[in-house]
Motif scaffolding. Structure first.
Motif, PDB file in Angstrom:
ATOM      1  N   ASP A 157       0.037  38.295  -4.070  1.00 56.52           N
ATOM      2  CA  ASP A 157       0.537  39.590  -3.678  1.00 56.52           C
ATOM      3  C   ASP A 157       0.989  39.920  -2.418  1.00 56.52           C
ATOM      4  O   ASP A 157       2.235  40.281  -2.020  1.00 56.52           O
ATOM      5  N   LYS A 158      -0.019  39.689  -1.264  1.00 55.34           N
ATOM      6  CA  LYS A 158       0.044  39.885  -0.151  1.00 55.34           C
ATOM      7  C   LYS A 158       1.209  38.929   0.420  1.00 55.34           C
ATOM      8  O   LYS A 158       1.812  39.283   1.336  1.00 55.34           O
ATOM      9  N   HIS A 159       1.270  37.497  -0.106  1.00 58.17           N
ATOM     10  CA  HIS A 159       2.080  36.679   0.352  1.00 58.17           C
ATOM     11  C   HIS A 159       3.681  36.626  -0.270  1.00 58.17           C
ATOM     12  O   HIS A 159       4.235  35.790   0.103  1.00 58.17           O
ATOM     13  N   LYS A 160       3.875  37.641  -1.104  1.00 58.04           N
ATOM     14  CA  LYS A 160       5.103  37.718  -1.992  1.00 58.04           C
ATOM     15  C   LYS A 160       6.385  37.512  -1.263  1.00 58.04           C
ATOM     16  O   LYS A 160       7.380  36.809  -1.247  1.00 58.04           O
ATOM     17  N   ILE A 161       6.609  38.318  -0.175  1.00 55.18           N
ATOM     18  CA  ILE A 161       7.764  38.299   0.792  1.00 55.18           C
ATOM     19  C   ILE A 161       8.122  36.786   1.279  1.00 55.18           C
ATOM     20  O   ILE A 161       9.214  36.293   1.436  1.00 55.18           O
ATOM     21  N   THR A 162       6.890  36.279   1.780  1.00 55.66           N
ATOM     22  CA  THR A 162       6.896  34.863   2.568  1.00 55.66           C
ATOM     23  C   THR A 162       7.162  34.077   1.419  1.00 55.66           C
ATOM     24  O   THR A 162       8.165  32.950   1.698  1.00 55.66           O
ATOM     25  N   ILE A 163       6.715  33.999   0.186  1.00 52.24           N
ATOM     26  CA  ILE A 163       7.028  33.131  -0.781  1.00 52.24           C
ATOM     27  C   ILE A 163       8.525  33.308  -1.348  1.00 52.24           C
ATOM     28  O   ILE A 163       9.161  32.337  -1.406  1.00 52.24           O
TER      29      ILE A 163
ATOM     30  N   ASP B   4      11.143  34.202   0.581  1.00 51.98           N
ATOM     31  CA  ASP B   4      11.674  33.848   1.573  1.00 51.98           C
ATOM     32  C   ASP B   4      11.775  32.270   1.388  1.00 51.98           C
ATOM     33  O   ASP B   4      13.072  31.649   1.503  1.00 51.98           O
ATOM     34  N   LEU B   5      10.698  31.561   1.222  1.00 54.28           N
ATOM     35  CA  LEU B   5      10.688  30.165   1.090  1.00 54.28           C
ATOM     36  C   LEU B   5      11.382  29.387  -0.191  1.00 54.28           C
ATOM     37  O   LEU B   5      12.138  28.763  -0.120  1.00 54.28           O
ATOM     38  N   TYR B   6      11.290  30.337  -1.323  1.00 58.25           N
ATOM     39  CA  TYR B   6      11.766  29.860  -2.454  1.00 58.25           C
ATOM     40  C   TYR B   6      13.279  30.190  -2.640  1.00 58.25           C
ATOM     41  O   TYR B   6      14.123  29.445  -2.970  1.00 58.25           O
ATOM     42  N   LEU B   7      13.741  31.474  -2.315  1.00 55.92           N
ATOM     43  CA  LEU B   7      14.951  31.842  -2.573  1.00 55.92           C
ATOM     44  C   LEU B   7      15.883  31.548  -1.390  1.00 55.92           C
ATOM     45  O   LEU B   7      16.960  31.176  -1.569  1.00 55.92           O
ATOM     46  N   LYS B   8      15.411  31.904  -0.413  1.00 54.84           N
ATOM     47  CA  LYS B   8      16.278  32.017   0.859  1.00 54.84           C
ATOM     48  C   LYS B   8      16.422  30.596   1.762  1.00 54.84           C
ATOM     49  O   LYS B   8      17.657  30.177   2.024  1.00 54.84           O
ATOM     50  N   GLU B   9      15.299  29.889   1.495  1.00 53.44           N
ATOM     51  CA  GLU B   9      15.087  28.531   2.308  1.00 53.44           C
ATOM     52  C   GLU B   9      15.433  27.389   1.292  1.00 53.44           C
ATOM     53  O   GLU B   9      15.601  26.474   1.637  1.00 53.44           O
ATOM     54  N   ASP B  10      15.477  27.736  -0.167  1.00 50.39           N
ATOM     55  CA  ASP B  10      15.816  27.059  -1.302  1.00 50.39           C
ATOM     56  C   ASP B  10      14.707  25.901  -1.020  1.00 50.39           C
ATOM     57  O   ASP B  10      14.830  24.567  -1.368  1.00 50.39           O
ATOM     58  N   ARG B  11      13.446  26.144  -1.061  1.00 49.45           N
ATOM     59  CA  ARG B  11      12.328  25.032  -1.055  1.00 49.45           C
ATOM     60  C   ARG B  11      11.776  24.837  -2.459  1.00 49.45           C
ATOM     61  O   ARG B  11      11.978  25.765  -3.410  1.00 49.45           O
TER      62      ARG B  11
END
Length: 134
Positions: A16-22, A24-31
């Motif tokens: 939950d602490k890393h939700k925003i980072t995750i 961004d990586l998953y949806l915005k950077e399409d990782r």
């Protein structure tokens, strides 16, 4: 092969602490999930299992693939806006969808004219905002 032991309760609060980072990586950077797991382990010293990530993605509503009925709705709404002389930007889960992808997916999931008259308009979907480009 390495064995990972992950405390479920600790992973949940850390996740939950890393939700925003995750997000961004998953949806915005399409990782990919594998890439995210590697980045989170290497850069953030956070280790969780694939299943834990997938569970949280479902909980948070993260998705890359969209249901064909959503593309039919986007096509309907975009066509309606175009007839009114309006341009449209489409956002899915807060991420702007490129026009090329919209064109491709609408072509793939389009409704035939006969089906359109048989079924009527697709159901309204409030989670897909369309705005003027800006």
């Amino acid at each position: 092969m390495s064995l990972k032991l992950v405390d479920k309760a600790a992973a949940k609060t850390e996740m939950d602490k890393h939700k925003i980072t995750i997000q961004d990586l998953y949806l915005k950077e399409d990782r990919t999930l594998k890439e995210i797991m590697d980045i989170m382990a290497g850069s953030y010293d956070f280790v969780a299992t694939k299943t834990q990530y997938e569970r949280h993605f479902r909980k948070w509503g993260f998705r890359k693939n969209v249901n064909p009925s959503v593309w039919k709705f986007i096509n309907h709404r975009q066509s309606k806006r175009k007839r009114a002389g309006k341009e449209s930007d489409v956002y899915i889960d807060g991420v702007l969808v490129p026009k090329d992808k919209i064109r491709k997916e609408i072509g793939r999931n389009s409704v035939s004219t006969i089906e359109k008259y048989r079924r009527g308009n697709p159901p309204y979907n409030r989670s897909i905002p369309m705005t003027k480009p800006g």
